[in-house]
Design a protein around this motif. Structure first.
Motif, mmCIF file in Angstrom:
data_model
loop_
_atom_site.group_PDB
_atom_site.id
_atom_site.type_symbol
_atom_site.label_atom_id
_atom_site.label_comp_id
_atom_site.label_asym_id
_atom_site.label_seq_id
_atom_site.Cartn_x
_atom_site.Cartn_y
_atom_site.Cartn_z
ATOM 1 N N LYS A 108 24.880 -30.012 -1.315
ATOM 2 C CA LYS A 108 24.222 -31.180 -0.740
ATOM 3 C C LYS A 108 24.480 -32.431 -1.567
ATOM 4 C CE LYS A 108 21.704 -29.704 2.865
ATOM 5 N NZ LYS A 108 22.030 -28.265 2.767
ATOM 6 N N VAL A 109 25.018 -32.260 -2.758
ATOM 7 C CA VAL A 109 25.297 -33.439 -3.576
ATOM 8 C C VAL A 109 26.695 -33.320 -4.186
ATOM 9 C CG1 VAL A 109 23.107 -32.629 -4.572
ATOM 10 C CG2 VAL A 109 24.720 -33.794 -6.026
ATOM 11 N N PRO A 110 27.382 -34.480 -4.335
ATOM 12 C CA PRO A 110 28.760 -34.510 -4.803
ATOM 13 C C PRO A 110 28.969 -33.745 -6.103
ATOM 14 C CG PRO A 110 28.063 -36.706 -4.150
ATOM 15 C CD PRO A 110 26.860 -35.826 -4.048
ATOM 16 N N HIS B 175 23.044 -33.186 -19.634
ATOM 17 C CA HIS B 175 22.076 -32.210 -20.133
ATOM 18 C C HIS B 175 22.531 -31.630 -21.463
ATOM 19 C CE1 HIS B 175 19.895 -32.498 -16.429
ATOM 20 N NE2 HIS B 175 19.104 -31.500 -16.735
ATOM 21 N N GLN C 82 13.321 -38.198 -12.595
ATOM 22 C CA GLN C 82 12.779 -36.959 -12.029
ATOM 23 C C GLN C 82 11.316 -37.128 -11.651
ATOM 24 O OE1 GLN C 82 13.952 -33.949 -11.137
ATOM 25 N NE2 GLN C 82 15.987 -34.794 -11.457
ATOM 26 N N VAL D 290 9.585 -36.795 -7.749
ATOM 27 C CA VAL D 290 8.490 -35.922 -7.309
ATOM 28 C C VAL D 290 7.317 -36.740 -6.853
ATOM 29 C CG1 VAL D 290 7.690 -33.624 -7.952
ATOM 30 C CG2 VAL D 290 8.598 -35.196 -9.694
ATOM 31 N N LEU E 252 5.939 -36.392 -3.107
ATOM 32 C CA LEU E 252 4.642 -35.756 -2.851
ATOM 33 C C LEU E 252 3.622 -36.783 -2.366
ATOM 34 C CD1 LEU E 252 4.331 -33.074 -5.662
ATOM 35 C CD2 LEU E 252 5.430 -32.982 -3.421
ATOM 36 N N ALA F 266 4.357 -39.269 -0.552
ATOM 37 C CA ALA F 266 4.722 -39.489 0.845
ATOM 38 C C ALA F 266 4.212 -38.362 1.735
ATOM 39 C CB ALA F 266 6.236 -39.622 0.981
ATOM 40 N N LEU F 267 3.919 -37.229 1.112
ATOM 41 C CA LEU F 267 3.345 -36.107 1.869
ATOM 42 C C LEU F 267 1.822 -36.168 1.829
ATOM 43 C CD1 LEU F 267 5.738 -33.194 0.847
ATOM 44 C CD2 LEU F 267 5.586 -34.334 3.058
ATOM 45 N N TYR G 29 1.756 -24.583 -10.129
ATOM 46 C CA TYR G 29 3.127 -24.075 -10.036
ATOM 47 C C TYR G 29 3.563 -23.469 -11.359
ATOM 48 C CZ TYR G 29 8.187 -23.926 -9.717
ATOM 49 O OH TYR G 29 9.490 -23.503 -9.756
ATOM 50 N N LYS H 119 24.124 -40.119 -1.838
ATOM 51 C CA LYS H 119 24.411 -38.915 -2.605
ATOM 52 C C LYS H 119 24.090 -37.647 -1.813
ATOM 53 C CE LYS H 119 25.745 -40.258 -6.842
ATOM 54 N NZ LYS H 119 25.580 -41.722 -6.644
ATOM 55 N N PRO I 51 23.740 -35.898 2.356
ATOM 56 C CA PRO I 51 24.116 -36.071 3.758
ATOM 57 C C PRO I 51 23.019 -36.746 4.588
ATOM 58 C CG PRO I 51 24.636 -33.854 3.029
ATOM 59 C CD PRO I 51 23.919 -34.520 1.899
ATOM 60 N N TYR J 235 22.291 -36.427 7.770
ATOM 61 C CA TYR J 235 21.539 -35.515 8.646
ATOM 62 C C TYR J 235 20.414 -34.840 7.879
ATOM 63 C CZ TYR J 235 23.616 -31.269 6.639
ATOM 64 O OH TYR J 235 23.981 -30.256 5.807
ATOM 65 N N TYR J 236 20.654 -34.600 6.606
ATOM 66 C CA TYR J 236 19.645 -33.949 5.779
ATOM 67 C C TYR J 236 18.484 -34.904 5.503
ATOM 68 C CZ TYR J 236 17.939 -30.804 2.135
ATOM 69 O OH TYR J 236 17.181 -29.947 1.388
ATOM 70 N N ASN K 88 14.519 -34.566 6.659
ATOM 71 C CA ASN K 88 13.397 -34.747 5.737
ATOM 72 C C ASN K 88 12.438 -35.830 6.218
ATOM 73 O OD1 ASN K 88 13.700 -32.950 3.436
ATOM 74 N ND2 ASN K 88 12.798 -34.658 2.290
ATOM 75 N N HIS L 141 8.503 -35.282 7.147
ATOM 76 C CA HIS L 141 7.426 -36.047 6.532
ATOM 77 C C HIS L 141 6.474 -36.587 7.590
ATOM 78 C CE1 HIS L 141 9.336 -35.703 2.690
ATOM 79 N NE2 HIS L 141 8.492 -36.520 2.122
ATOM 80 N N LEU M 90 7.960 -27.559 1.248
ATOM 81 C CA LEU M 90 8.530 -28.797 0.734
ATOM 82 C C LEU M 90 7.935 -29.163 -0.623
ATOM 83 C CD1 LEU M 90 8.859 -31.108 3.873
ATOM 84 C CD2 LEU M 90 10.555 -29.645 2.786
ATOM 85 N N VAL M 91 6.633 -29.012 -0.736
ATOM 86 C CA VAL M 91 5.974 -29.331 -2.006
ATOM 87 C C VAL M 91 6.512 -28.429 -3.105
ATOM 88 C CG1 VAL M 91 3.791 -29.251 -3.264
ATOM 89 C CG2 VAL M 91 3.870 -30.226 -0.967
ATOM 90 N N GLN N 73 9.923 -29.365 -4.285
ATOM 91 C CA GLN N 73 9.885 -30.527 -5.170
ATOM 92 C C GLN N 73 9.442 -30.146 -6.572
ATOM 93 O OE1 GLN N 73 10.694 -33.785 -4.988
ATOM 94 N NE2 GLN N 73 11.710 -33.296 -3.063
ATOM 95 N N ALA O 235 9.516 -27.258 -7.983
ATOM 96 C CA ALA O 235 10.522 -26.408 -8.620
ATOM 97 C C ALA O 235 11.639 -27.257 -9.211
ATOM 98 C CB ALA O 235 11.078 -25.413 -7.612
ATOM 99 N N GLN O 236 12.045 -28.256 -8.440
ATOM 100 C CA GLN O 236 13.153 -29.082 -8.920
ATOM 101 C C GLN O 236 12.814 -29.832 -10.203
ATOM 102 O OE1 GLN O 236 15.017 -31.753 -6.067
ATOM 103 N NE2 GLN O 236 15.648 -33.058 -7.753
ATOM 104 N N VAL O 237 11.678 -30.538 -10.203
ATOM 105 C CA VAL O 237 11.292 -31.243 -11.432
ATOM 106 C C VAL O 237 11.183 -30.282 -12.580
ATOM 107 C CG1 VAL O 237 9.935 -33.273 -11.930
ATOM 108 C CG2 VAL O 237 9.247 -31.716 -10.078
ATOM 109 N N GLN P 175 14.572 -29.087 -13.796
ATOM 110 C CA GLN P 175 15.321 -30.176 -14.428
ATOM 111 C C GLN P 175 14.754 -30.539 -15.802
ATOM 112 O OE1 GLN P 175 18.046 -32.257 -13.528
ATOM 113 N NE2 GLN P 175 18.559 -30.687 -12.034
#
Lengths: 123, 123
Positions: free
Chosen positions: A6-8, A19, A90, A94, A98, A100-101, A115, B6, B8, B10-11, B15, B19, B86-87, B90, B92-94, B97
DNA sequence: TATAGTGTAATAGTAAAATATAACACTAGG
DNA sequence: CCTAGTGTTATATTTTACTATTACACTATA
């Protein structure tokens, strides 16, 4: 390397090296593997690696010395600044997502807390 | 719409609509704007919108009725599940990272806390 | 000075996303 | 029944990321 389609790729390589610099796997002043070796390491093309490096050179994190190699900057302040920048980016993401949700500030914090807790138990 | 080059389009559309569903801007059972109207709204092509919708239909969040329109599912459980999903993604990603940047669990939490505090003051 | 190793750059080709455009299939309402 | 509005699908084209390959420029060193 494990790419997210999903990202380049060049962007993911950039992040990957950042990192390594921030965590100290690559130390200030240290020479990076050659672009050809890096290309093999991350299973990508030399040009793609070069594109990632170009951005890092522009950012002043990498210094390129033709015929010798690419080196991590010795200005530790820049590295520290980079870390802050990445962390903040980062956190901002988030938070914005969040928020926005419709999650409140405290909900965002507690959900992250939960989490982390659940993640600890899962191991 | 404000696209991030960065990832797509459509993605991002997917999203965006997710939302709106989760925040209740689009309610359960409600009809979405037509694909052609959506394309105008987000300044993208019909096919691109369709691709985003297709994934949402597969996921069971949108129901497509040929000749009538696209509708948000009435199964609120699915919507709630989507929100959790979705939450969690998010979070998990933070976590991943920041953890990769050598921040400890508590450092991750406190840095988010600080970010939120500073953000509040900035306003 | 010759050579191996380095960064840099250019070319051509492939693949995927996105666009523009058109056509088809269905539904509801006049 | 016809028409306008809807989802669906297809084709051709453009753009961009990525790859493969080659060549060039520079450095260190044997």
């Amino acid at each position: 390397m494990n790419f997210d389609d999903k990202v380049p790729i060049y962007y993911q390589i950039e992040n990957h090296i950042y990192h390594e610099i921030i965590t100290g796997t690559l130390k200030p002043g240290e020479k990076l593997p050659s672009v050809r070796q890096l290309a093999v390491d991350v299973t990508a093309n030399v040009n793609t690696v070069q594109r990632a490096l170009s951005e890092m050179i522009t950012a002043g994190i990498i210094e390129s010395k033709r015929g010798r190699g690419n080196f991590v900057t010795m200005e530790t302040a820049k590295i520290e600044q980079l870390k802050v920048q990445l962390v903040t980016a980062q956190l901002a993401q988030v938070y914005e997502q969040l928020h926005a949700l419709n999650l409140s500030d405290t909900e965002i914090l507690t959900s992250l807390q939960q989490y982390i807790q659940q993640r600890g138990q899962a191991k």
